[in-house]
Design a protein around this motif. Sequence first.
Motif, PDB file in Angstrom:
ATOM      1  N   ARG A  20      86.530  92.018   9.364  1.00 23.59           N
ATOM      2  CA  ARG A  20      85.882  91.169  10.356  1.00 23.59           C
ATOM      3  C   ARG A  20      86.375  89.734  10.229  1.00 23.59           C
ATOM      4  N   ALA A  21      86.531  89.093  11.369  1.00 23.25           N
ATOM      5  CA  ALA A  21      86.989  87.704  11.359  1.00 23.25           C
ATOM      6  C   ALA A  21      85.971  86.786  10.694  1.00 23.25           C
ATOM      7  N   SER A  22      84.688  87.146  10.779  1.00 20.61           N
ATOM      8  CA  SER A  22      83.659  86.330  10.120  1.00 20.61           C
ATOM      9  C   SER A  22      83.800  86.364   8.607  1.00 20.61           C
ATOM     10  N   LEU A  61      86.406  83.835   7.537  1.00 21.44           N
ATOM     11  CA  LEU A  61      85.908  82.454   7.547  1.00 21.44           C
ATOM     12  C   LEU A  61      85.282  82.058   6.218  1.00 21.44           C
ATOM     13  N   ILE A  90      94.205  85.335   9.867  1.00 21.78           N
ATOM     14  CA  ILE A  90      93.701  86.017  11.060  1.00 21.78           C
ATOM     15  C   ILE A  90      94.854  86.436  11.963  1.00 21.78           C
ATOM     16  N   GLU A 121      87.274  91.111  15.861  1.00 28.37           N
ATOM     17  CA  GLU A 121      86.971  89.747  16.293  1.00 28.37           C
ATOM     18  C   GLU A 121      85.461  89.614  16.537  1.00 28.37           C
ATOM     19  N   ASP A 122      84.780  88.986  15.616  1.00 30.00           N
ATOM     20  CA  ASP A 122      83.339  88.777  15.745  1.00 30.00           C
ATOM     21  C   ASP A 122      82.956  87.319  15.500  1.00 30.00           C
ATOM     22  N   ARG A 123      83.921  86.425  15.649  1.00 35.06           N
ATOM     23  CA  ARG A 123      83.615  85.011  15.450  1.00 35.06           C
ATOM     24  C   ARG A 123      82.776  84.484  16.615  1.00 35.06           C
ATOM     25  N   ARG A 155      81.562  81.997  19.456  1.00 36.09           N
ATOM     26  CA  ARG A 155      82.202  80.920  20.200  1.00 36.09           C
ATOM     27  C   ARG A 155      81.540  79.585  19.875  1.00 36.09           C
ATOM     28  N   THR A 179      77.555  78.724  18.700  1.00 31.86           N
ATOM     29  CA  THR A 179      77.123  78.018  17.493  1.00 31.86           C
ATOM     30  C   THR A 179      76.285  76.804  17.838  1.00 31.86           C
TER      31      THR A 179
END
Length: 507
Positions: free
Chosen positions: A185-187, A190, A203, A214-216, A218, A222
């Motif tokens: 997961r992209a999270s 991070l 990434i 892709e679960d970041r 936008r 946020t």
Amino acid sequence: MYRQSSWLCGSCQWWRTHYPTGVCDYCHRERWVADQGACRLCLEQARILQEPGRALDLAGSNRHGQQLFFANMQIQRHRTRRLAPEPRKPKNKWKTPGGWNRPGPAPESFTATEWVQPALIEVEPDPELVRQRSLIENSKLTRYCAVIVREHAEHFGWSKRQRNDVVRSLRLLQTLRDSPTAKIRASDVLQLPRYDGNIISTIDVLDAAGLLIEDRPRPIETYFATKTAALPERMRAELETWLSVMLDGATTAPRQRSRDPLTVKVHVQAIVPAVTAWADAGHQSLAEISAAQVHDALPESGNPRALMERGLRSLFKTLKARKLIFANPMRGMKGTRLNATVPMPLDTALIRQELNSPNPAVALAVALVAFHALTAKQVCHLLLTDIVDGRLSLDGRSIPLADPVRERLARWLDHRATKWPNTRNPHLLIHTRSAPRLMAASSYFPWMHSTIRAQALREDRILAEVHATGGDARRISDLFGLGIGSTNRYLDTLEHPDLATERPEVP
């Protein structure tokens, strides 16, 4: 070597971040040991005495002593000639040898799944243990991504440091993730900075390998979560429904098109004071809000009142269409017009100062806007191929560049070729973060290093054209791509007393 570097040279500092500690099989010292079971000194000694066409003889080379060498010096050695291997055709494009100083070829295939076994108890990993474990990590994931990392490094002109950071980040991810075959997961990427890992380039590699989920969130999501964190749960759920429709649109009746994230941010910023006040008054849902309460929450007048009205009208209209409220309290309420602003010219001395800025990116951006009235978004998305033979191709138009723009363009291209000679980024303006990638720079670059705003400079250029042509509306509209309303906004300045004087030209 110095105390602040733990009495280690630069090569040894890199060595200890890529190999675990252990006892060397040849000098029997407790050092950082590579895959061959040797420390760096024993390995360098074997390379010095290596014969052409022969493998490293670690035991024989270190039997009678070792040759020391100066630290932090680039030693130029002639490469030892190797015996040519028998030619063979690889089975697929990933079948290439090597991969981060690890033995064995890269795996032919790697099958990843999105299924992950949920953890029974969430335990925060120890950063130091994660770092030590990542040094000995050698899985199919890292060997599979080795070829992609090498291709990205060659294609985008990565430095050795950036490539090593990506390699180390992939090892950290393999160490941290719950399942060895699950996609990443992209999270989770991070979270790598806490372990000194890389985010953006990692990434990019995972996305190219097809291993990224892709679960970041936008940026607007946020921002919304920060502003609504203290609201009641039901009220926050209603606002989240409205946000989802605004950002992604609605394909079921009543249908609605998605809105620009900047427009959504303006709406959120405008309605937060009213929604927070209703929550502090004890309301748990927006269905409890009446027209009188909306009227009391609105500011007295001006743009704050107009923006809040637009935001609340969009909010309650969406909730009523989704049957989350009983009645729309904004129905029948007259709207307030936004206060019109009068575009004003800039100081010519300030424009001249920024045109002669020592920063070549600032000088070029200011010249493009000052002479041709480009927007900040157009400047950051310009490609190298958009400028041919001194003419700029933009939105179907061919614009001959002014001589001052050509001079600053040549200076910027020389600076770009000197600082980033291997970059493959097709955009005209790049910076340190965008040079090793294909993405465009932010619209804030390079205006963050300038004292002039791009919009104010564009307005100054349009005003100069309006006064030079005597208010030719058709010419202004065609030259700058403006609508009727925007064109009239500039034409109204012809009778303004502060703008009636003659404007000096910018050299």
